[in-house]
Motif scaffolding. Structure first.
Motif, PDB file in Angstrom:
ATOM      1  N   TRP A  14     -10.312  -2.627   4.033  1.00  0.00           N
ATOM      2  CA  TRP A  14     -10.580  -2.441   2.618  1.00  0.00           C
ATOM      3  C   TRP A  14     -12.071  -2.306   2.318  1.00  0.00           C
ATOM      4  N   GLU A  25      -3.944  -7.324   3.274  1.00  0.00           N
ATOM      5  CA  GLU A  25      -4.426  -8.315   2.065  1.00  0.00           C
ATOM      6  C   GLU A  25      -4.446  -9.762   2.697  1.00  0.00           C
ATOM      7  N   TYR A  73      -8.194 -15.620  -3.777  1.00  0.00           N
ATOM      8  CA  TYR A  73      -7.653 -15.691  -2.150  1.00  0.00           C
ATOM      9  C   TYR A  73      -8.190 -17.047  -1.863  1.00  0.00           C
ATOM     10  N   SER A  85      -7.998  -2.694  -5.926  1.00  0.00           N
ATOM     11  CA  SER A  85      -7.458  -3.782  -5.283  1.00  0.00           C
ATOM     12  C   SER A  85      -6.939  -3.558  -3.907  1.00  0.00           C
ATOM     13  N   TYR A  86      -6.397  -4.048  -3.175  1.00  0.00           N
ATOM     14  CA  TYR A  86      -5.992  -3.769  -1.908  1.00  0.00           C
ATOM     15  C   TYR A  86      -4.653  -2.721  -1.929  1.00  0.00           C
ATOM     16  N   ASP A  87      -3.726  -3.055  -2.658  1.00  0.00           N
ATOM     17  CA  ASP A  87      -2.773  -2.132  -3.103  1.00  0.00           C
ATOM     18  C   ASP A  87      -3.002  -0.750  -3.482  1.00  0.00           C
ATOM     19  N   ASP A  88      -3.996  -0.830  -4.242  1.00  0.00           N
ATOM     20  CA  ASP A  88      -4.645   0.649  -4.821  1.00  0.00           C
ATOM     21  C   ASP A  88      -5.161   1.389  -3.648  1.00  0.00           C
ATOM     22  N   ASP A 106      -6.778 -12.653 -12.326  1.00  0.00           N
ATOM     23  CA  ASP A 106      -6.881 -11.979 -10.836  1.00  0.00           C
ATOM     24  C   ASP A 106      -6.039 -12.881  -9.799  1.00  0.00           C
ATOM     25  N   LYS A 107      -5.797 -12.101  -8.603  1.00  0.00           N
ATOM     26  CA  LYS A 107      -5.462 -12.870  -7.627  1.00  0.00           C
ATOM     27  C   LYS A 107      -6.828 -13.731  -7.067  1.00  0.00           C
ATOM     28  N   THR A 121      -1.142 -14.644 -10.464  1.00  0.00           N
ATOM     29  CA  THR A 121      -2.692 -14.400 -10.814  1.00  0.00           C
ATOM     30  C   THR A 121      -2.972 -15.651 -11.413  1.00  0.00           C
TER      31      THR A 121
END
Length: 691
Positions: A315, A420, A409, A320-323, A406-407, A384
């Motif tokens: 990344w 992720e 971590y 985001s990670y998914d995007d 947001d998430k 989130t």
């Protein structure tokens, strides 16, 4: 009754004597009454030398209402015969007679009847027929066994021939399926081929298909071997044109672990499907069907093995990670898909917001930062977290949004990686836990009523609110210490209230648990125990009233409603007796007439928390104070934009901070039912054993 000519003798015996039964027509008395017999007849066959005739089973139906008969043969799959209705429903004459017909007396087990030249042997009947004939005074014999379906007269001079058509009828559409492999690694660029072997029982043929995964690099053909008989031994080419017939593989040659020679290729059978296992279990008595493992490919991946997971680049920090992953998988990226089912069940529904709100302090060496208050909201629909600061007057901190939603971590994880990293979940949200978010350490010090109730309602998912698990932890700790439970009860026996021996203050209760549990219990477990064994439940009414008041204020400000003076006039006008109270229905009609922008459920909840008299009538002055815009609700339990919507409301003096400060010290006030706690511990037997 069943005879055409009136002068003929009535051959059917009557159930009753004359003038003792109603004289009704037969089509009314015996409507839908049918006698059913089972019979067979012989059919001569001239086409086969090994048999003279076959036996065909039929059902004979006798209709009592009009004396008609129908003969029908049950249909059998692949019988090769024209089956179904052999004789349609009609009256059938007796043989060699022109005026008499078959009736009840002519049909019985063991008799032979002749219908249009065919002789039928009756062997059985149903229960209704047997009872009906017995009531008529007719004795019905026991059923007769069916004779053999085919009477064969085999030729003793020659062995019986193989009947492929009979085999086709018995085993049509029955296929044995095996899994196997062919090891071709000895040849150049050879590999292990996974195969699927189909054995057709109808004609003893075999077809083989090769299982190729997508993107394997191999050219997939339609078949590895087309359907044919596979010989056990390949004969010389000279003998292919004549000579004895070559034997092929049979079901007895196939089993797990067997090796078949497919024209020079040794195919090993490793497994089979459930139908094949049942066939071998019934036919050959096999019970062991242990699959064989595939051979090791010497460090190389097998062609048919599952494809390795695609490794994405690390990344880069954008999006985001998914995007970012979608941009790496395809040239035309698609929007990342959320967990729709979780969003559907955990999104806001009515009063269930599915948002866990906790009060938190910032752990810091700076005493100024240590006094700052924060609200941490955990959104269950998408996991989130949003953090908001409650600013105090003259503190130097403005307050408001501290971290956007947001998430969050976990600390000390690598962010620039393909996958992720793990994030905080709802299992990490409990009072006393510490969260490290963006290098800021927060300690959760309190929770609102909705969060506590949600954790307690779903206690099977959250062990910090699971009372049986907490009590079991305390029980095991007391049982492990010598005289632990006895000393524990004796020491705090005098701490209960003098007038109410079953109550103990929360402060003493918490001190008693901390002495025996030390650091084994978290702050949230103490709160769960105190709420469960609460001795003064009346204290929980005020938070509920403030919570509902906060929801009502949110709806009123969204609807831009501020007409308290006119509402007061309407309430006084509705109070005809000038008693200062109104019934719930009158008050509800008045609120609807003044168009309060709140739904029916919220209005009913609001009416339940208002002050009432002895007759359950509502004091409408309490409603006016409930809707007082000069005093802001204590609880801040609405959406994030609540602060923006109610900016026109006058500022308050640290009401939110005071609420969270009260929630922080709530566990030190009130009383706990000490007797109920000891009763649920259920450790009285330890006192007797230790004594």
């Amino acid at each position: 009754m069943l005879v055409d000519k009136p002068e003929s003798v009535n051959r059917v015996p009557s159930l009753y004597c004359r003038k003792q039964a109603p004289d009704l027509p037969a089509w009314i008395m015996y409507d839908k009454n049918i006698l059913r017999f089972q019979a067979f007849f012989q059919q001569t066959i001239l086409e086969y030398r090994t048999t003279d005739h076959i036996l065909r089973k039929v059902d004979i139906f006798f209709f009592l209402e009009d004396g008609t008969i129908k003969v029908m043969e049950p249909k059998t799959q692949n019988s090769g015969l024209s089956q179904g209705v052999l004789i349609s429903r009609q009256r059938i004459r007796l043989p060699f007679s022109y005026d008499l017909y078959y009736d009840v007396l002519d049909l019985n087990i063991g008799r032979e009847v002749t219908f249009f030249g065919k002789v039928f042997k009756i062997v059985n009947c149903d229960n209704f027929t047997r009872v009906f004939l017995n009531r008529l005074g007719i004795n019905v014999p026991h059923p007769i066994n069916w004779p053999d379906a085919v009477e064969r007269t085999p030729d003793t001079r020659k062995p019986p021939k193989h009947r492929p058509f009979r085999q086709f009828l018995d085993f049509d559409r029955q296929v044995l399926r095996f899994h196997g492999y062919w090891d071709d690694r000895e040849s150049e660029f050879g590999t292990i081929h996974l195969l699927e072997i189909h054995y057709f029982l109808a004609d003893d043929t075999i077809e083989i298909k090769e299982e190729l995964p997508p993107n394997s690099g191999m050219e997939a053909g339609p078949m590895f071997l087309k359907r044919m008989r596979i010989p056990r031994k390949i004969p010389p080419r000279i003998e292919m044109t004549g000579g004895p017939k070559v034997t092929s593989y049979t079901p007895a040659d196939l089993s797990i672990g067997a090796v078949i020679n497919v024209y020079g290729r040794n195919v090993v059978l490793t497994d089979c499907d459930p139908f094949t296992k049942e066939y071998y279990r019934v036919t050959y008595g096999f019970d062991a069907f242990t699959p064989l493992p595939l051979p090791n490919d010497g460090g190389k991946e097998c062609i048919s093995a599952s494809m390795a997971e695609r490794q994405l680049p690390p990344w880069n920090g954008y999006g985001s990670y998914d995007d970012s992953a979608e941009n790496c998988r395809t040239v035309e990226p698609k929007a990342p898909h959320r967990d729709f089912m979780k969003f559907l069940h955990k999104d806001r529904v009515g009063f269930d917001s599915h948002i866990l709100r906790f009060a938190a302090r910032l752990i810091s060496d700076d005493p100024v930062d240590a006094q700052r208050y924060f609200i941490i909201k955990y959104f269950l629909c998408d996991d989130t977290i949003g953090i908001f600061e409650l600013g105090e007057r003259n503190s130097g901190f403005k307050g408001g949004k501290f971290f956007r939603r947001d998430k969050m971590y976990l600390p000390d994880v690598k962010f620039f990686v393909p996958k992720e990293p793990p994030a905080y979940t709802d299992k990490d949200m409990w009072i006393g836990n510490e969260l490290v978010i963006n290098k800021h350490r927060f300690r959760l010090i309190a929770a609102d009523e909705y969060a506590l109730r949600y954790l307690e309602t779903h206690s099977n998912e959250y062990p910090m609110a699971n009372i049986p698990l907490i009590m079991d932890k305390i029980r095991r700790t007391l049982a492990s210490k010598e005289n632990g439970y006895k000393n524990f009860v004796a020491k705090y026996m005098e701490a209960v209230l003098p007038n109410k021996r079953e109550l103990m203050s929360v402060r003493c209760f918490k001190q008693a648990l901390k002495e025996i549990m030390c650091e084994k219990m978290s702050e949230h477990e103490f709160v769960s125990l105190i709420r469960y064994f609460r001795g003064d439940p009346g204290k929980e009414k005020s938070p509920r009233r403030e919570m509902i008041r906060s929801l009502v204020f949110t709806e009123l400000t969204r609807g831009l409603w501020d007409d308290r003076e006119r509402l007061k006039e309407g309430l006084i006008h509705a109070d005809v007796s000038r008693a200062g109270v109104l019934s719930a229905e009158q008050l509800r009609q008045t609120l609807r007439a003044h168009r309060l922008p709140i739904n029916r459920d919220l209005m009913d909840c609001m009416l339940t928390v208002l002050e009432k008299d002895d007759k359950c009538n509502i004091v409408y002055n309490d409603l006016m104070s409930f809707l007082d815009f000069q005093t802001r609700p204590v609880f801040s339990l609405t959406e994030e934009d609540y602060m923006k919507v109610v900016r026109h409301a006058p500022p308050t003096k640290d009401i939110e901070c005071k609420m969270w400060a009260d929630a922080e010290t709530l566990i030190t006030d009130g009383y706990v039912n000490w007797n109920a706690f000891l009763c649920q511990l259920n450790l009285d037997h330890l006192v007797k054993e230790q004594s």
